[in-house]
Enzyme design. Structure first.
Site, short mmCIF file in Angstrom:
data_model
loop_
_atom_site.label_atom_id
_atom_site.label_comp_id
_atom_site.label_asym_id
_atom_site.label_seq_id
_atom_site.Cartn_x
_atom_site.Cartn_y
_atom_site.Cartn_z
N HIS A 188 0.85 -1.20 0.00
CA HIS A 188 0.00 0.00 0.00
C HIS A 188 0.88 1.25 0.00
CE1 HIS A 188 -4.16 1.60 1.07
NE2 HIS A 188 -3.41 2.69 0.98
N HIS A 199 1.50 4.93 -2.28
CA HIS A 199 1.03 5.84 -3.33
C HIS A 199 2.24 6.27 -4.16
CE1 HIS A 199 -3.13 6.26 -1.81
NE2 HIS A 199 -2.55 5.94 -0.66
N LYS A 210 -8.73 -1.26 -6.06
CA LYS A 210 -8.86 -0.43 -4.86
C LYS A 210 -10.23 0.25 -4.84
CE LYS A 210 -7.53 2.77 -1.65
NZ LYS A 210 -6.45 3.72 -1.92
N ASP A 224 1.17 2.90 3.77
CA ASP A 224 0.41 4.00 3.16
C ASP A 224 1.35 5.12 2.76
OD1 ASP A 224 -1.87 5.25 2.20
OD2 ASP A 224 -2.38 6.18 4.11
#
Length: 375
Positions: free
Chosen positions: A56, A58, A150, A272
């Protein structure tokens, strides 16, 4: 070929040598080396563990909820290496308008070319899900980098999807995974809303979907959500915790609670990384925004070990557990002959001394050896 000698391999009782050739672990052995090698590294005093797998991140940057100037930049190769991450899954977040799945796949390919194997998820917070081909199913089946989808739930920024829409996403991902041999899962961003696991539970209750198709993440953002997540895991589901998400709810405590419930094999951790964190007032106005680092995984491992867990078990939610749920466990997540040589060398303080990704040193003696194209 690289020879690492005199190293303690986690899970092994004796000091061993490890030979790396053609990106893979060629041989694990004791005694002298009769094999040719190009480079030798003395691993004396170091512990060898699998490279971290972060599902996970970005990679194209998250954020944007506070205006265009709050868009987080793309991640760089050295950030991942420094954090000990050797396998990555990239994804989109709130913003799938100024960013795209195409951009995500391109970044995934770029990082792979630079030396860290990177996969991605189609979709975003939005419903209908943004895709490349116009279909979740076709994206997962035909685009090599895409292994799942997602979506967001229980969040004021989600698309207010009902459980039937969540079912349809799950059904497409399920069949796509079966056809392609990929994990074909649904990563579900879990926000701080009032429904908690209701949408997921209803989607499962009124369908024949297996519980393992839905992978709720950020489930340790608060105690009530985590209690429901542990119940979900006890029922056979996988849950993903975000390391460092809540200072008042330490990662070591979340780990211990999962252990007490006997569901550690259903638990993974991710960072994250480069996704935005944000705080809002009672009227929904943004009052604070920032973005998450990617080094929270190794910090969480240290915290869990300091709390009394042995290192071999502490790393599983960051390595082997993740490999298994992503169907990558025939290649990564373990230190075995024939597996890809994605490895970390830790010193006595569990600091990362060396990183090997796909058989090549990316970090050695705490110094980054490889950077991205424009770093």
């Amino acid at each position: 070929m690289i020879l690492i000698k005199n190293v303690k391999i986690l899970g092994e009782n004796k000091i061993k040598n490890i030979l790396i050739a053609n990106e893979k672990i060629e041989k694990i052995f004791e005694g002298d080396c009769d094999y040719p090698f190009d480079e030798i590294y003395d691993g004396g005093g170091k512990t060898l563990i699998p490279g971290l797998i972060d599902q996970h991140i970005h990679i194209t940057g998250g954020g944007g909820e506070g205006g265009f100037e709050t868009r987080v930049p793309e991640i760089t190769l050295s950030k991942l290496i420094d954090a000990g991450i050797t396998t990555v899954v990239g994804l989109l977040g709130t913003d799938s308008e100024t960013r795209s799945v195409e951009n995500l796949v391109a970044k995934s390919l770029a990082l792979t070319n630079e030396g860290i194997k990177t996969y991605s998820l189609t979709g975003s917070y939005a419903y209908p899900s943004p895709t490349i081909t116009g279909s979740i199913k076709k994206d997962i089946i035909f685009v090599n980098q895409l292994i799942g989808v997602k979506i967001a739930a229980n969040d004021h920024r989600d698309s207010c999807l009902d459980f039937k829409e969540l079912q349809r996403i799950g059904a497409e991902a399920r069949v796509a995974g079966m056809i392609s041999g990929k994990s074909g899962h649904v990563t579900i961003h879990m926000g701080s809303g009032k429904f908690y696991f209701d949408q997921i539970n209803d989607a499962l209750k009124y369908s024949n979907l297996p519980i393992t198709i839905f992978r709720p993440t950020h489930v340790n953002r608060d105690k009530k959500l985590y209690d429901e997540a542990l119940e979900f895991a006890q029922n056979g589901g996988y849950i993903d915790l975000t390391s460092g998400i809540n200072k008042d709810f330490p990662d070591s405590l979340a780990y211990k609670m999962a252990k007490e419930k006997n569901v550690l094999d259903k638990v993974t951790f991710s960072s994250d990384g480069f996704g935005s964190w944000s705080n809002y007032d009672d009227e929904g106005n943004l009052i604070e925004i920032g973005y998450s680092p990617v080094d929270t995984g190794i910090k969480a491992i240290k915290e869990i070990v300091a709390d009394g867990e042995n290192l071999e078990d502490a790393i599983k939610p960051f390595t082997s557990n993740v490999a298994k749920v992503l169907k990558l466990d025939k290649e990564v997540g373990f230190i075995k002959e024939g597996y890809i040589a994605n490895l970390l060398l830790l010193d006595e303080n569990l600091d990362i001394d060396g990183v090997i990704s796909e058989g090549k040193f990316m970090k050695k003696d705490k110094k980054i050896l490889k950077k991205g194209s424009y770093e």
